[in-house]
Design an enzyme around this catalytic site. Structure first.
Site, PDB file in Angstrom:
ATOM      1  CB  SER A  24      -1.133  -0.073   1.205  1.00  0.00           C
ATOM      2  OG  SER A  24      -0.044  -0.156   2.469  1.00  0.00           O
ATOM      3  CG  ASN A 111      -4.215  -4.471  13.349  1.00  0.00           C
ATOM      4  OD1 ASN A 111      -3.768  -4.438  12.447  1.00  0.00           O
ATOM      5  ND2 ASN A 111      -4.566  -5.756  14.110  1.00  0.00           N
ATOM      6  CG  HIS A 157     -41.371  22.193 -11.008  1.00  0.00           C
ATOM      7  ND1 HIS A 157     -41.920  21.156 -10.603  1.00  0.00           N
ATOM      8  CD2 HIS A 157     -42.400  23.084 -10.066  1.00  0.00           C
ATOM      9  CE1 HIS A 157     -42.763  21.003  -9.323  1.00  0.00           C
ATOM     10  NE2 HIS A 157     -42.988  22.297  -9.144  1.00  0.00           N
ATOM     11  CB  SER A 278     -15.663  24.515 -29.011  1.00  0.00           C
ATOM     12  OG  SER A 278     -15.490  23.557 -30.078  1.00  0.00           O
ATOM     13  CD  GLU A 291     -19.319  21.731 -19.106  1.00  0.00           C
ATOM     14  OE1 GLU A 291     -20.204  21.324 -19.835  1.00  0.00           O
ATOM     15  OE2 GLU A 291     -18.463  22.425 -19.439  1.00  0.00           O
ATOM     16  CE  LYS A 326      -4.110   2.991   4.837  1.00  0.00           C
ATOM     17  NZ  LYS A 326      -5.305   2.201   5.324  1.00  0.00           N
TER      18      LYS A 326
END
Ligand code: ARG
Length: 458
Positions: A24, A111, A157, A278, A291, A326
């Site tokens: 790890s 531990n 809405h 773009s 975004e 982790k």
């Protein structure tokens, strides 16, 4: 495997593939400095328990400071064969101090060690996130102050609903991020409990002074059950949950900004530094930052579900599965740390197209509720008033006009209670200030919100 720290009972060698699979170190090296601090404190506790002489303590401490410097200078050599950060540091300690280094792990287990490091990580980063959130909250408050006299349509809405002061919109986000900060304060409270001294799961035989360790490492309390102390990752769940909720808020803001900055809405101008063009369409100005932030919400949500799934059904106490806690924890943390400052700058630099918004609140029968309220104040039951205003809207739609184009005579056809004073109720800029209660969108109520927020943020 005889050469591994746990290799005594093994005859053969570990498979190379498994060694790589099992390691790890490529992610838990992030815990290095917490592990050093923990080792130094633990050496102190060993000396206090009579397990190290003061000169041994001295040597260990000096060696650990040396390792700390190697880590900070980027000179420490992490080795995959040493599996994780704890064994990498212990190996280096033994290189520096010989047999003495072999005493550091007395009464301790990886531990309780990893649980302690991970809590230290969560604590420090939670404090940082709370600090960053404070800056973000200030940005919303400042914008609210600036926009106290601007108006915008608010939606339900995504259909035009009622006019509000733009400040009310900014303060709505302030409220969300204030709750987030509160959630992180709560994370901190439960993470602030020291597992060290719990050993593998049963405690230790050496009379290690756990309260001393807690003081040394800046923990408020020590854990009260050794099995729970090494099994518990609730604090990581709490943290990932707080991050996920915060990103729900970030993503709602992001979504609104994507919509508001579109050509169709044109109500908000995003700072150019956070947009891209773009490669094919020259006219584009894409809202990339919002975004991406909206996308990150999915990622940190995934991290929370990852962790929940990892822990679900694990028997007590430690299981190796828990090593996998982790990557999602670190990732959620890093996304939060990277995102909040960007959100803050974006909010600071947001520009509302106030002239356009002012025109827009004149459209869409936005004061329909105010019209109904007018009739209610003159004694009409609300349901009837609702119906009457509905028929006014229908007439306007049929004639292709707005409320403000109607004459008093037109209105009287719908209810004889309408008279000349109706026109102040139809005016969309007068509508917000009729909402007087706590939390509403009148100037006064917003000023109270701002004042309260500023007091909290002092
Ligand atoms: N790298 C391990 C983890 O993160 C440390 C604990 C290992 N304990 C064990 N009993 N093998 O979970």
């Amino acid at each position: 495997m005889k050469n591994r720290s746990w290799g005594g009972r093994f005859k053969g060698v570990q498979s190379k593939e498994f060694q790589k699979f099992s390691a790890s170190i490529d992610f838990d090296s992030k815990l290095a400095l917490y592990d050093i601090a923990q080792n130094i404190a633990y050496a102190g506790a060993l000396a206090k328990a009579g397990l190290l002489t003061s000169s041994e303590l001295d040597r260990l401490e000096r060696a650990l400071r040396g390792i700390e410097k190697e880590i900070r200078d980027g000179k420490f050599k992490y080795r995959e064969e040493d599996e994780d950060i704890h064994m990498n540091i212990e190996r280096r300690l033994k290189e520096k101090t010989g047999r003495l280094g072999g005493k550091i792990h007395t009464g301790r287990s990886r531990n309780d060690q990893v649980a302690t490091d991970t809590r230290m990580y969560v604590k420090e980063n939670t404090k940082e996130i709370i600090r960053l959130l404070k800056n973000l909250r200030k940005a919303f408050v400042r914008q609210a102050e600036k926009h106290i006299d601007g108006f915008m349509p608010a939606y339900t809405h995504l259909q035009v609903a009622q006019p509000v002061r733009i400040a009310q919109w900014f303060m709505a986000y302030h409220e969300m991020f204030a709750r987030d900060a509160d959630r992180f304060a709560d994370v901190l409270k439960r993470a602030d409990v020291l597992p060290l001294g719990s050993g593998a799961l049963a405690g230790n035989n050496y009379g290690i002074d756990r309260k001393f360790l807690a003081r040394q490492l800046g923990f408020k309390a020590v854990s009260q059950n050794s099995i729970d102390a090494v099994s518990d990752r609730d604090f990581a769940l709490d943290f990932c949950h707080a991050v996920a909720v915060m990103f729900v808020h970030v993503s709602r803001l992001a979504e609104e900004l994507v919509i508001f900055s579109s050509r169709e809405f044109s109500s908000v101008i995003l700072p150019e530094e956070f947009c891209t063009g773009s490669s094919i369409m020259p006219q584009k100005r894409n809202p990339d930052l919002p975004e991406l932030l909206r996308g990150k919400a999915g990622r940190v949500n995934g991290n929370l579900v990852n962790l929940l799934t990892l822990l679900k059904g694990l028997p007590l106490a430690y299981n190796r599965d828990m090593q996998e806690d982790k990557p999602p924890l670190f990732d959620s943390c890093e996304q939060a740390l990277a995102s909040i400052p960007l959100v803050t700058v974006m909010v600071k630099k947001l520009k509302f197209n106030t002239p356009l918004l002012e025109k827009r609140i004149a459209d869409g029968f936005i004061t329909a509720v105010d019209l109904a309220d007018y009739l209610v104040l003159k004694g009409t039951p609300f349901r009837e008033a609702h119906h009457i205003v509905g028929s006014v809207v229908r007439e306007c739609e049929e004639r292709g006009i707005r409320f403000t184009d109607l004459s008093a005579e037109d209105l009287k056809k719908h209810s004889k209670l309408f008279s000349e004073d109706i026109f102040s109720f139809v005016d969309p800029k007068k509508s917000p200030d009729r909402k007087k209660g706590i939390g509403s969108t009148s100037r006064k109520a917003i000023e109270a919100q701002i004042l309260r927020a500023k007091k909290e943020l002092k």
